[in-house]
Design an enzyme around this catalytic site. Structure first.
Site, PDB file in Angstrom:
ATOM      1  N   SER A 177       0.844  -1.194   0.000  1.00  0.00           N
ATOM      2  CA  SER A 177       0.000   0.000   0.000  1.00  0.00           C
ATOM      3  C   SER A 177       0.884   1.250   0.000  1.00  0.00           C
ATOM      4  O   SER A 177       1.778   1.373  -0.819  1.00  0.00           O
ATOM      5  CB  SER A 177      -0.939  -0.042   1.212  1.00  0.00           C
ATOM      6  OG  SER A 177      -1.919   0.959   1.125  1.00  0.00           O
ATOM      7  N   ASP A 309      -4.998  -3.964  -2.688  1.00  0.00           N
ATOM      8  CA  ASP A 309      -4.139  -3.577  -1.553  1.00  0.00           C
ATOM      9  C   ASP A 309      -3.355  -4.756  -0.970  1.00  0.00           C
ATOM     10  O   ASP A 309      -3.923  -5.694  -0.420  1.00  0.00           O
ATOM     11  CB  ASP A 309      -5.028  -2.960  -0.475  1.00  0.00           C
ATOM     12  CG  ASP A 309      -4.245  -2.304   0.636  1.00  0.00           C
ATOM     13  OD1 ASP A 309      -3.050  -2.604   0.787  1.00  0.00           O
ATOM     14  OD2 ASP A 309      -4.838  -1.487   1.361  1.00  0.00           O
TER      15      ASP A 309
END
Length: 482
Positions: A177, A309
């Site tokens: 991320s 993610d």
């Protein structure tokens, strides 16, 4: 007799403008508190100080005599980070600056001995090369892991800057991320060029819209294009000599998360990999990875797959780094707002309330896992709820810390900021927080990585001289480039 540090000593630590000032204040603090005397004394119940003293004296004796073959024989007995217990975490809990002088002196003497062996003409080239290969394999390597973070990614910038400016930034970096953005910025630049790209004014968005509460996907892609060159993982390695690793999670069922790097995905383009790693489920759409084809054109990579993610499945991918690079020492910069409740610096003695919270979290984990097993079938009847439950289970069951942990201090931030385009003041604050949180760990990093850094540098010189024949690609497991 121990003395209580004065308020001025603590104030000097808090007000230090840079690491040089902080380290001076930390050493003054130790002198006042009596911890400098603890550092200077060999004795400790936490490691075999007599054995380390004997090893140190032996190495010094051989070096003074110019006996390089004796040094080789002595070090051939074994080099590893926790020899005679000197890696015990309690040895780094006492002083504000560093640990036992004996440990620091021993590590420095081992590094000097390795350099003498590398420079010696008395040892045949093949024997020398085999020794350093075996030593690196036995000792292992260090990596910096940058957690998922959303807009708190600027905390990682401060951590990286603190380690880089002191010359102790590992060459193996992993990010998920927001952490993947920082890792990509670092691993796509030459070391001498990095400082300019860590400056807060370079990182702020010049076209920031103060009315925009949350970044949209197009804005994120545009910012990544400004910050990250359009390189593949292999090309980035060739530019920087650093190993970039980006965690991505599958958007589809029955797929596994992946760690993208120059070994597993050399031709994959970094921008799309980072964009995928930042694609928070339910907020940003899944991303198709792109690669560079044989003719240099951009082509889809696994066009039937989409990725999201990476922190959902592998916020801190320690096991995969161990398998790919022989990493056995993990430095973690932890800023993930979802992970912070589960992340503790295990080196520190927990206060009673922290111990209660830690026990409560362990109980909650056990309760969640048990209920997920019980309600597995009913949840499968409601796909959105099942997906959310699986995600929650994945997040809560992960390990979020390593051997050295640099954890963002608890502080309330409006939830609207976590995925927003931050203003300059917030960016500066997060970078400064990361920098100051990293400073107390710099000497620990320096001591615990000194030998592995020396081995990597020596092997890099051996390869540049052609002792191993054709140069290695980043995919070679033994690649030592520092």
């Amino acid at each position: 007799m121990l003395f209580t540090p004065t308020l001025s000593a603590d104030a000097a630590l808090a007000k230090a403008a840079d690491y040089a000032a902080w380290s001076k204040a930390a050493q003054a603090h130790d002198a006042r508190s009596g911890m400098q005397a603890w550092r200077d004394a060999d004795e400790s119940e936490h490691f075999d100080h007599r054995a380390i003293r004997a090893r140190l004296d032996r190495l010094r004796e051989l070096s003074a005599a110019g006996d390089v073959k004796g040094l080789l024989f002595t070090l051939n007995e074994g080099i590893h980070g926790n020899i005679d217990g000197m890696g015990n975490e309690r040895l780094y809990q006492k002083a504000r600056f560093g640990t036992k002088r004996l440990i620091e002196d021993y590590v420095a003497e081992v590094v000097a001995a390795l350099d003498r062996i590398a420079a010696s003409r008395a040892i045949p080239r093949e024997e020398k090369r085999d020794f350093f290969r075996r030593a690196q394999h036995c000792y292992g390597r260090s990596a910096l892991l940058l957690s998922g973070s959303g807009s708190f990614l600027f905390f990682h910038i401060g951590v990286v800057e603190a380690l880089w400016s002191e010359g102790v930034l590992p060459t193996i970096l992993a990010g998920s991320s927001g952490g993947s953005i920082v890792a990509a910025i670092v691993c796509t630049r030459r070391d001498r060029d990095m400082g300019a790209f860590l400056a807060s004014d370079r990182l702020a968005n010049p076209d920031r819209d103060p009315e925009l509460r949350r970044l949209d996907p197009g804005e994120v892609a545009g910012r990544l294009a400004d910050l990250i060159p359009d390189l593949t993982f292999q090309q980035a390695y060739e530019v920087s000599g650093r190993h970039l690793n980006v965690s991505v999670a599958p958007a589809e069922k029955h797929q596994n998360g992946r760690l993208l790097n120059a070994i597993t995905a050399p031709n994959v383009l970094i921008r799309e990999a980072v964009l995928a790693s930042c694609a928070v489920p339910g907020v940003f759409p899944p991303v198709m990875l792109m690669a560079r084809g044989e003719d240099g054109a951009r082509v889809p990579y696994q066009p039937d797959r989409r990725w999201v993610d990476g922190s959902v499945t592998h916020d801190i991918p320690t096991r995969r780094l161990e398998r790919l690079y022989g990493v056995n020492h993990h430095i973690v910069s932890q800023a993930n707002p979802l992970a912070l409740p589960f992340a503790t610096d295990t080196r520190k003695q927990m206060a009673p309330i922290e111990a209660i919270q830690h026990a409560s979290l362990a109980t909650f984990k056990a309760w969640l896992n048990a209920n997920m097993t019980i309600f597995r079938k009913p949840l499968e009847l409601v796909p959105p709820l099942n997906s959310l439950a699986n995600m929650a289970r994945s997040v809560i069951n992960q390990e979020y810390t390593g051997d050295i942990n640099i954890i963002r201090p608890p502080r309330y931030w409006s939830p609207t900021k976590i995925l927003s385009d931050l203003e300059q003041e917030d960016i500066d604050d997060l970078i400064d927080t990361g920098r100051r949180t990293a400073w107390p760990k710099v000497e620990m990093v320096r001591t615990q990585t000194a030998i592995s850094r020396a081995l990597d540098a020596i092997l890099a010189r051996i390869d540049r001289r052609g002792d191993d024949g054709p140069g290695h690609r980043a995919g070679a497991l033994a690649d030592p480039v520092r």
